[in-house]
Design a protein around this motif. Structure first.
Motif, mmCIF file in Angstrom:
data_model
loop_
_atom_site.group_PDB
_atom_site.id
_atom_site.type_symbol
_atom_site.label_atom_id
_atom_site.label_comp_id
_atom_site.label_asym_id
_atom_site.label_seq_id
_atom_site.Cartn_x
_atom_site.Cartn_y
_atom_site.Cartn_z
ATOM 1 N N UNK A 47 6.988 0.049 -0.620
ATOM 2 C CA UNK A 47 6.127 1.205 -0.379
ATOM 3 C C UNK A 47 5.963 1.956 -1.698
ATOM 4 N N UNK A 48 4.706 2.125 -2.127
ATOM 5 C CA UNK A 48 4.402 2.835 -3.369
ATOM 6 C C UNK A 48 3.823 4.198 -3.031
ATOM 7 N N UNK A 49 4.287 5.228 -3.731
ATOM 8 C CA UNK A 49 3.766 6.578 -3.547
ATOM 9 C C UNK A 49 3.432 7.156 -4.923
ATOM 10 N N UNK A 50 2.772 8.304 -4.988
ATOM 11 C CA UNK A 50 2.414 8.877 -6.295
ATOM 12 C C UNK A 50 3.615 9.187 -7.191
ATOM 13 N N UNK A 51 4.768 9.453 -6.594
ATOM 14 C CA UNK A 51 5.934 9.814 -7.397
ATOM 15 C C UNK A 51 6.972 8.698 -7.527
ATOM 16 N N UNK A 52 6.650 7.483 -7.116
ATOM 17 C CA UNK A 52 7.587 6.367 -7.257
ATOM 18 C C UNK A 52 7.363 5.289 -6.217
ATOM 19 N N UNK A 53 8.414 4.543 -5.910
ATOM 20 C CA UNK A 53 8.336 3.472 -4.926
ATOM 21 C C UNK A 53 9.729 3.205 -4.358
ATOM 22 N N UNK A 54 9.772 2.494 -3.231
ATOM 23 C CA UNK A 54 11.018 1.964 -2.720
ATOM 24 C C UNK A 54 10.758 0.550 -2.242
ATOM 25 N N UNK A 55 11.785 -0.278 -2.283
ATOM 26 C CA UNK A 55 11.681 -1.669 -1.844
ATOM 27 C C UNK A 55 12.898 -1.976 -0.980
ATOM 28 N N UNK A 56 12.696 -2.635 0.158
ATOM 29 C CA UNK A 56 13.781 -2.891 1.097
ATOM 30 C C UNK A 56 13.952 -4.388 1.341
ATOM 31 N N UNK A 57 15.166 -4.878 1.085
ATOM 32 C CA UNK A 57 15.544 -6.252 1.414
ATOM 33 C C UNK A 57 16.242 -6.219 2.767
ATOM 34 N N UNK A 58 15.938 -7.160 3.631
ATOM 35 C CA UNK A 58 16.545 -7.183 4.960
ATOM 36 C C UNK A 58 18.051 -7.414 4.897
ATOM 37 N N UNK A 59 18.541 -7.964 3.806
ATOM 38 C CA UNK A 59 19.975 -8.240 3.668
ATOM 39 C C UNK A 59 20.710 -7.302 2.720
ATOM 40 N N UNK A 60 20.020 -6.776 1.717
ATOM 41 C CA UNK A 60 20.701 -6.016 0.670
ATOM 42 C C UNK A 60 20.312 -4.547 0.582
ATOM 43 N N UNK A 61 19.490 -4.070 1.504
ATOM 44 C CA UNK A 61 19.186 -2.652 1.563
ATOM 45 C C UNK A 61 18.022 -2.202 0.707
ATOM 46 N N UNK A 62 18.012 -0.901 0.420
ATOM 47 C CA UNK A 62 16.880 -0.245 -0.238
ATOM 48 C C UNK A 62 17.172 0.017 -1.709
ATOM 49 N N UNK A 63 16.166 -0.221 -2.539
ATOM 50 C CA UNK A 63 16.192 0.101 -3.963
ATOM 51 C C UNK A 63 15.043 1.072 -4.194
ATOM 52 N N UNK A 64 15.330 2.184 -4.888
ATOM 53 C CA UNK A 64 14.294 3.180 -5.154
ATOM 54 C C UNK A 64 14.041 3.293 -6.647
ATOM 55 N N UNK A 65 12.810 3.620 -7.020
ATOM 56 C CA UNK A 65 12.434 3.698 -8.433
ATOM 57 C C UNK A 65 13.289 4.696 -9.191
#
Length: 71
Positions: A47-65
């Motif tokens: 998910x990309x937003x004006x102030x950054x992004x986040x990415x979610x792996x079904x096994x390893x969780x969320x990573x945020x910019x």
């Protein structure tokens, strides 16, 4: 010695030590979020937003910019 496998977060290909692992130009400039998990190579929900992004792996969780900006 147990070596952990790593994957290119922009292509999803397994990273082989000693071989060139090209990063797309937009990703190298910080304009593209990772699309694949570095730990397992699975496609992530991004998910990309004006102030950054986040990415979610079904096994390893969320990573945020903002997590990468601190490194």
């Amino acid at each position: 010695m147990d070596i952990e496998e790593r994957y290119n977060p922009f292509t999803g290909k397994r990273v082989v030590p000693g071989l060139d692992d090209p990063v797309p130009p937009a990703a190298a400039m910080g304009l593209e979020p990772p699309r694949f998990c570095e730990h397992c190579g699975r496609r992530m929900i991004v998910q990309v937003s004006p102030d950054g992004w986040w990415a979610k792996c079904s096994r390893h969780g969320v990573l945020e910019s903002h997590q990468l900006e601190r490194r």
